[in-house]
Design a protein around this motif. Structure first.
Motif, PDB file in Angstrom:
ATOM      1  N   GLU A 104      -4.287  31.005  20.851  1.00 15.68           N
ATOM      2  CA  GLU A 104      -4.884  29.745  20.413  1.00 15.68           C
ATOM      3  C   GLU A 104      -5.082  29.717  18.902  1.00 15.68           C
ATOM      4  O   GLU A 104      -4.852  28.691  18.252  1.00 15.68           O
ATOM      5  CB  GLU A 104      -6.220  29.555  21.128  1.00 15.68           C
ATOM      6  N   ASP A 105      -5.502  30.852  18.331  1.00 14.39           N
ATOM      7  CA  ASP A 105      -5.658  30.944  16.875  1.00 14.39           C
ATOM      8  C   ASP A 105      -4.318  30.757  16.166  1.00 14.39           C
ATOM      9  O   ASP A 105      -4.223  30.091  15.128  1.00 14.39           O
ATOM     10  CB  ASP A 105      -6.233  32.311  16.481  1.00 14.39           C
ATOM     11  N   TYR A 106      -3.288  31.360  16.723  1.00 13.75           N
ATOM     12  CA  TYR A 106      -1.983  31.444  16.060  1.00 13.75           C
ATOM     13  C   TYR A 106      -1.186  30.146  16.161  1.00 13.75           C
ATOM     14  O   TYR A 106      -0.324  29.866  15.318  1.00 13.75           O
ATOM     15  CB  TYR A 106      -1.194  32.593  16.691  1.00 13.75           C
ATOM     16  N   LEU A 107      -1.472  29.323  17.167  1.00 11.52           N
ATOM     17  CA  LEU A 107      -0.650  28.144  17.447  1.00 11.52           C
ATOM     18  C   LEU A 107      -0.559  27.165  16.278  1.00 11.52           C
ATOM     19  O   LEU A 107       0.562  26.736  15.928  1.00 11.52           O
ATOM     20  CB  LEU A 107      -1.181  27.440  18.702  1.00 11.52           C
ATOM     21  N   PRO A 108      -1.660  26.749  15.626  1.00  8.83           N
ATOM     22  CA  PRO A 108      -1.520  25.797  14.509  1.00  8.83           C
ATOM     23  C   PRO A 108      -0.655  26.347  13.374  1.00  8.83           C
ATOM     24  O   PRO A 108       0.152  25.615  12.788  1.00  8.83           O
ATOM     25  CB  PRO A 108      -2.968  25.583  14.043  1.00  8.83           C
ATOM     26  N   PHE A 109      -0.808  27.632  13.065  1.00 10.10           N
ATOM     27  CA  PHE A 109       0.011  28.258  12.022  1.00 10.10           C
ATOM     28  C   PHE A 109       1.477  28.232  12.428  1.00 10.10           C
ATOM     29  O   PHE A 109       2.356  27.904  11.617  1.00 10.10           O
ATOM     30  CB  PHE A 109      -0.464  29.689  11.798  1.00 10.10           C
ATOM     31  N   TYR A 110       1.755  28.567  13.678  1.00 10.74           N
ATOM     32  CA  TYR A 110       3.145  28.601  14.152  1.00 10.74           C
ATOM     33  C   TYR A 110       3.789  27.223  14.027  1.00 10.74           C
ATOM     34  O   TYR A 110       4.924  27.090  13.563  1.00 10.74           O
ATOM     35  CB  TYR A 110       3.170  29.074  15.605  1.00 10.74           C
ATOM     36  N   ARG A 111       3.044  26.189  14.404  1.00  9.48           N
ATOM     37  CA  ARG A 111       3.591  24.835  14.331  1.00  9.48           C
ATOM     38  C   ARG A 111       3.852  24.405  12.886  1.00  9.48           C
ATOM     39  O   ARG A 111       4.833  23.728  12.600  1.00  9.48           O
ATOM     40  CB  ARG A 111       2.629  23.857  15.002  1.00  9.48           C
ATOM     41  N   ASP A 112       2.965  24.820  11.988  1.00  8.77           N
ATOM     42  CA  ASP A 112       3.119  24.436  10.577  1.00  8.77           C
ATOM     43  C   ASP A 112       4.251  25.189   9.893  1.00  8.77           C
ATOM     44  O   ASP A 112       4.925  24.652   9.023  1.00  8.77           O
ATOM     45  CB  ASP A 112       1.816  24.707   9.811  1.00  8.77           C
ATOM     46  N   GLN A 113       4.442  26.452  10.285  1.00  9.63           N
ATOM     47  CA  GLN A 113       5.338  27.332   9.537  1.00  9.63           C
ATOM     48  C   GLN A 113       6.681  27.586  10.203  1.00  9.63           C
ATOM     49  O   GLN A 113       7.585  28.107   9.568  1.00  9.63           O
ATOM     50  CB  GLN A 113       4.653  28.692   9.326  1.00  9.63           C
ATOM     51  N   GLN A 114       6.821  27.244  11.456  1.00  5.44           N
ATOM     52  CA  GLN A 114       7.998  27.662  12.199  1.00  5.44           C
ATOM     53  C   GLN A 114       9.299  27.212  11.552  1.00  5.44           C
ATOM     54  O   GLN A 114      10.232  27.983  11.383  1.00  5.44           O
ATOM     55  CB  GLN A 114       7.918  27.153  13.643  1.00  5.44           C
ATOM     56  N   ALA A 115       9.372  25.948  11.133  1.00  2.00           N
ATOM     57  CA  ALA A 115      10.624  25.436  10.571  1.00  2.00           C
ATOM     58  C   ALA A 115      10.959  26.095   9.236  1.00  2.00           C
ATOM     59  O   ALA A 115      12.097  26.461   8.972  1.00  2.00           O
ATOM     60  CB  ALA A 115      10.529  23.921  10.405  1.00  2.00           C
ATOM     61  N   ALA A 116       9.927  26.239   8.378  1.00  2.00           N
ATOM     62  CA  ALA A 116      10.168  26.771   7.030  1.00  2.00           C
ATOM     63  C   ALA A 116      10.387  28.280   7.043  1.00  2.00           C
ATOM     64  O   ALA A 116      11.202  28.809   6.296  1.00  2.00           O
ATOM     65  CB  ALA A 116       8.997  26.416   6.123  1.00  2.00           C
ATOM     66  N   LYS A 117       9.647  28.978   7.881  1.00  2.00           N
ATOM     67  CA  LYS A 117       9.668  30.442   7.839  1.00  2.00           C
ATOM     68  C   LYS A 117      10.541  31.067   8.920  1.00  2.00           C
ATOM     69  O   LYS A 117      10.739  32.275   8.931  1.00  2.00           O
ATOM     70  CB  LYS A 117       8.238  30.976   8.000  1.00  2.00           C
TER      71      LYS A 117
END
Length: 338
Positions: free
Chosen positions: A159-172
């Motif tokens: 749950e903690d990691y999900l917002p970061f994953y959504r924000d960064q997945q395309a770029a990183k």
């Protein structure tokens, strides 16, 4: 017990809060004797009555610890924290003590906030100490100086990691964590530790929050930590765990659990799951050398005594995506040496 109750009443009527807290410490020892006797009886008698007596004694002990913590909250916050932690341990798992447990946990949160630690983190004081393991632990004995820092009470969750994953997945181009489907955790697994994350991905997540991964030395310090009155850490020999020097096979689970589910696996600053649940990425930082990836702690897949020791170091590849490997956060404390 009658004498204890009368003494408690006198302390309430006659003493200041701090004096009362000091007097109550003697009563705790009496309740411990009651609890010990009830536990011995439970081994000998077939009925459930001794178990109920032991639970009652634990609740009474916890109440005394809680009263001490409340009395010392302002004049002596470190001592109040220690008593509040003892109260939480006494109340945990006892149905009749649910309200008292919530009160003790709320007090601990207030004490944590007053210490300046960010929410969900514990402060670890500056210390010069000896760390390391034995043969085969990949962790040479050494004396290190560790500046004050904050460390996460719990491992980072899906749950903690999900917002970061959504924000960064395309770029990183982040990899999909273990057990995720269509870019999100499986239903019902949101509160479990995020795993299947590489060392670099864990670093990126921490940096996005203005934090970092714990260093290898910081992690071991936290795993060995005990109250300052006991010298500040478990003895240097590698046979040390967050709960003490003796191995407890019941302290670790063999299934992945939400962080904090095994109260035995906790140091005295309420940092959970240092010995088990998931192994955790850390950074090996030594003077004159580049930072290196490593991991610490046993896991639900490998809940083994040797790996769970505070002095044992794991050396997975930085790009490893293990279902048993997660991480927690850390942050340097302002001032460093305080």
């Amino acid at each position: 017990l009658t004498a204890a109750e009368a003494a408690a009443q006198r302390a309430t009527d006659e003493a200041s809060k701090e004096e009362r807290a000091l007097r109550l410490s003697a009563l705790i020892e009496r309740w411990r004797g009651v609890e010990s006797l009830a536990q011995e009886l439970s081994k000998l008698l077939p009925t459930g009555r001794p178990e109920r007596a032991a639970a009652h004694a634990k609740v009474a002990t916890g109440q005394l610890y809680l009263e001490q913590a409340q009395a010392l909250e302002r004049p002596n916050a470190p001592q109040a924290t220690k008593h509040a932690q003892s109260a939480v341990k006494a109340f945990e798992g006892i149905e009749e003590a649910k309200d008292s447990l919530l009160t003790a946990q709320a007090l601990l949160r207030r004490l944590d906030q007053s210490s300046g630690a960010p929410e969900g983190m514990a402060v670890m004081d500056y210390r010069k100490l000896r760390l390391g393991g034995g043969a085969g632990d990949r962790n040479s004995p050494r004396t290190v100086e560790i500046q004050a820092f904050y460390i996460g009470l719990r491992e980072v969750t899906n749950e903690d990691y999900l917002p970061f994953y959504r924000d960064q997945q395309a770029a990183k181009q982040l990899g999909l964590p273990q057990g995720w489907i269509d870019g999100q955790p499986r239903p019902g697994t949101e509160g479990l530790p995020v795993t299947g994350v590489t060392y670099q991905e864990a670093q990126l997540y921490a940096q996005a929050l203005g934090m970092r991964l714990p260093t290898d030395a910081e992690w071991e310090y936290a795993a060995r930590f005990v109250s300052s009155s006991a010298g500040g850490l478990r003895p240097f020999p590698q046979e040390a765990y967050p709960w003490g020097a003796e191995w407890d096979p019941d302290a670790l689970a063999e299934t992945l659990l939400p962080p904090g589910s095994r109260p035995r696996d906790m140091n005295e600053r309420r940092v959970f799951d240092l010995a088990g649940n998931v192994s955790e990425w850390v950074t090996v930082r030594e003077e004159g050398q580049e930072d290196q990836a490593a991991a610490r702690g046993a896991s639900y897949l490998y809940p083994f005594k040797r790996i769970a020791r505070a002095g044992h170091r794991l050396k997975p590849r930085p790009d490893y995506r293990g279902p048993q490997l997660g991480f927690r956060l850390a942050k340097s404390a302002p001032g460093g040496t305080k």
